[in-house]
Scaffold this active site. Sequence first.
Site, mmCIF file in Angstrom:
data_model
loop_
_atom_site.group_PDB
_atom_site.id
_atom_site.type_symbol
_atom_site.label_atom_id
_atom_site.label_comp_id
_atom_site.label_asym_id
_atom_site.label_seq_id
_atom_site.Cartn_x
_atom_site.Cartn_y
_atom_site.Cartn_z
ATOM 1 N N PHE A 233 52.524 -73.058 -43.329
ATOM 2 C CA PHE A 233 52.210 -71.657 -43.066
ATOM 3 C C PHE A 233 52.120 -71.436 -41.556
ATOM 4 O O PHE A 233 51.457 -72.181 -40.850
ATOM 5 C CB PHE A 233 50.882 -71.308 -43.734
ATOM 6 N N ASN B 181 41.310 -70.849 -44.377
ATOM 7 C CA ASN B 181 42.260 -69.763 -44.594
ATOM 8 C C ASN B 181 43.029 -70.131 -45.851
ATOM 9 O O ASN B 181 44.110 -70.719 -45.780
ATOM 10 C CB ASN B 181 43.197 -69.612 -43.396
ATOM 11 N N PRO B 182 42.478 -69.811 -47.026
ATOM 12 C CA PRO B 182 43.078 -70.268 -48.281
ATOM 13 C C PRO B 182 44.224 -69.357 -48.710
ATOM 14 O O PRO B 182 44.419 -68.266 -48.156
ATOM 15 C CB PRO B 182 41.905 -70.136 -49.261
#
Length: 294
Positions: free
Chosen positions: A102, A201-202
Site C-alpha cells: 500500500f 492503518n488497517p
Amino acid sequence: MPEPVSFAPSPVADVVRATAARFAAAGIPDPQVDAELLVAHVLSTSRGGVQAAAVRGDRLSADAAAALAPLVDRRCAREPLQHLTGLAPFRSLELAVGPGVFVPRPETEMVAQLAIDALRAAASASPIAVDLGTGSGAIALALATEVPHARVFAAENSVDAFIWTKENVARIGATNLTLAFIDLADAFPELDGTVSVVASNPPYVPDDAIPRDPEVRLFDPPAALYGGPDGLDAVRVLSRVGLRLAHPGGTIVIEHGEWQGAAIREILTADGWRSAATHPDLTTRDRATTAVRP
C-alpha cells in the site's frame, strides 16, 4: 487522450507542459505536479530543480527523454506515480514502494502524529509502540525515527508487503525498530501489558465499495484495502489485540474512512476502552480514532 510526443531535444519547460497536458487528458488530479515530479525523477533532481531548469531554458537529453516516454505512458494508464519513481514521501522519510504494498498517503501523516504525540507523552524512559499491519513501514518508521528513545515493534502478514517493509527498515536504519512477519491477532504476546501506543492503518474499505481512483482500485493490494462487509473487521481485531498489548493508560490510534468514526468509537467503548475520540485530517475529514486503556 493526446498522441504520445517526442521529448528530445525539447526544452524542459516544453516537456513539462506537454506531459502535464497528457496527464490532464488522462484525468490525473494534479497533472502539473505529477509532470514536474516525473521529469525530476528522470533528471535525478527535485521538483524545484525542474522548475529552475525550465526557467534557465535547459533542454532534455536524449537519454532522459528515452527514460521519460514510457513512464508518461504508464502514468497515463493511472499507474501510481510512486510506483514509477519507486519512492513515496512520508513525513521526513522517503519510503521504497511498488507492487504489493500500500502506498502511504499524506493523510496518514496526521495519524502518525497522533501516535508520536502519545508516545512522547508516555511516562516511561523507554516507551514501547506497536504498529500492526505496517505495510511499507510508514507509521512504525516515523515513530522510531521521531521518538528515538522509544522501542518500536512492527507486524506485517503479507509476504509481498513484508519485502518492502524489510527494505525500508534497512534503508532508514532505525535500530530501535523490531519487525516481525506475523498475523495481527497473534502479534507480540511477549509485550502484553507493556505497550504505550498501539497504532494501525488497517484495511477499512467495505467489501462492496469500489474505490473511485484507478490508482487505488487497480494497483493497491486488496488485502490492504478491504475490511469486510462494513470495513471494520480488522478494527474489531485491533481493539481486542490493543487491549492485550497496552498497559493501563496506553493509547490506541486507528486510521479509518471519514464516515466510520462513530462506529469505531462504539466498538472501542464496548470493548472497554475509554475516552474514544475521532480526529479530522487537514482536509477536515474524520481520519483517525484514539482511545485509552483503563
